[in-house]
Design an enzyme around this catalytic site. Sequence first.
Site, PDB file in Angstrom:
ATOM      1  N   TYR A 249       0.697  -1.226  -0.110  1.00 28.88           N
ATOM      2  CA  TYR A 249      -0.015  -0.121  -0.110  1.00 28.88           C
ATOM      3  C   TYR A 249       0.826   1.193   0.166  1.00 28.88           C
ATOM      4  CZ  TYR A 249      -3.766  -3.070   2.071  1.00 28.88           C
ATOM      5  OH  TYR A 249      -4.472  -4.015   2.527  1.00 28.88           O
TER       6      TYR A 249
ATOM      7  N   HIS B  56      -6.391   1.794  -1.427  1.00 27.80           N
ATOM      8  CA  HIS B  56      -6.480   0.199  -1.768  1.00 27.80           C
ATOM      9  C   HIS B  56      -4.959   0.066  -1.887  1.00 27.80           C
ATOM     10  CE1 HIS B  56     -10.428  -0.134  -1.867  1.00 27.80           C
ATOM     11  NE2 HIS B  56     -10.862   1.302  -2.718  1.00 27.80           N
TER      12      HIS B  56
ATOM     13  N   LYS C  55      -5.064  -4.283  -9.195  1.00 24.29           N
ATOM     14  CA  LYS C  55      -3.639  -4.146  -8.642  1.00 24.29           C
ATOM     15  C   LYS C  55      -2.732  -4.352  -9.788  1.00 24.29           C
ATOM     16  CE  LYS C  55      -5.708  -5.463  -4.070  1.00 24.29           C
ATOM     17  NZ  LYS C  55      -6.131  -4.281  -3.748  1.00 24.29           N
TER      18      LYS C  55
END
Lengths: 263, 263
Positions: free
Chosen positions: A148, A156, A195
């Site tokens: 993070y 997120h 991600k």
Amino acid sequence: MGTRWKGKNTASTAKSNPMSQIIAQFQSSLSLSNAQAMLSNQTALFEATPDLADLLNRSCFGREITAHNKTKRWFQFTLEETFFLNQNLHALTIVTDKDCKVDNVELWEYMKSKKAKFPEQYKAYENLRAKNWVVRSGTQYGGDFVAYRHHPALVHSEFVVIVMTEGDDDDGSNERLRVWSDLQCGLRVCGSVAKTLLVLSVNKNGSDLSSPSCLDKFSVEENVVERWVAEQCREEDLSGKGKRSVVAEQREGNCSGQEEDCL
Amino acid sequence: MGTRWKGKNTASTAKSNPMSQIIAQFQSSLSLSNAQAMLSNQTALFEATPDLADLLNRSCFGREITAHNKTKRWFQFTLEETFFLNQNLHALTIVTDKDCKVDNVELWEYMKSKKAKFPEQYKAYENLRAKNWVVRSGTQYGGDFVAYRHHPALVHSEFVVIVMTEGDDDDGSNERLRVWSDLQCGLRVCGSVAKTLLVLSVNKNGSDLSSPSCLDKFSVEENVVERWVAEQCREEDLSGKGKRSVVAEQREGNCSGQEEDCL
């Protein structure tokens, strides 16, 4: 995929409270309190004062254990966190369940006995933490860690991290990303949760693993792996300032640990 | 996750047109037309008459190549499809680009030269096709195959299939699911697309791979891997008729190929 802040103004809140400062404050408070944690199987247990509990939460170390007795606050550290707080921040003393102090080499042996891949996994963890990334378990995404940019309450996680071991393929130590389908699986997971897949290749450079000082000889190579979409990249800025357009982009591990968010 | 039909009445449409019948019809039409396909690197190319093109689409073999010349319809078969149509359905003759017929052993050698894991991959493909599952590439989900209960126009794929090789771990041939994070990654992908992870373990039982007849000696073990959610399972029917409540449920490979959808 970029940084996804949680709600309005969280980016500026994060900017005005750099993680490096939070950790420096936590480190100094922890040292001053002569903190000690007790090894307990795959974790270390730590009883925190209210001030330290607050700093633990802000710096994202450990996981609080829900206890019936609300006056005492207990935290569980992972093996990597325990070793980082002890060996990198030099702020936490480690003891056994019989309250004997554990020295450097004993702690190192303990870690390796609990997790065969501890040296590589720790090196990867430390590499990210030293650059002020907040690092948590990546289990739910099939990775070793997630990283993070700041506190998980504000942002997120940005990267799913898979740790690879370079330089000793012969002993079969690279157990991930050996086949295309495995890489595709990792990319699919990352894509579906917005991600980026970050592969940290840890090279032990043939060092002797008997003492924790071997970690200094390890090197870490950082590679981001992304899908390449031909249509998106066809007319992009050719000056090199456009979107990333390569399947695997290598980033050299030459970031300074002082600079915030420099990966 | 169960079967997810696409829209109303598709389940009954599928039921009244069993895949076994479609494939039997396709097999007989293909045989009668003395069909032949030409090997071309990782595929075989096939020029189809309108009738055969329709049957190919209905039975989900091959992928049609978009051509400017609309009077000719060309299809590309994967290696597994090519071998299945030739060796299992006995309905397709294979030729080289010089129009020479390729015999059984030559075809087997060709397949192995193009794909080292062809024997195991093909056995898994044939195992599913023989049970009337429609089998397509699983690349986009990081698997080897996906399996559909009927035509992809009617139903979403139900399983992501990963093929494992049993009985020869020493040579490192099991390149997937060696570590927990890899399994977690596969489960996460499956969960996010409402599919179930099906692991087919192919045991070569020490057979000599020099001729395609070795496939008869291979055995296949089928395991479904699912997340176990404690809350969901705590009060479920104890008679054993309730929801599946085990992390890995083994299903014996004793299904008859004649029965529809029997996996």
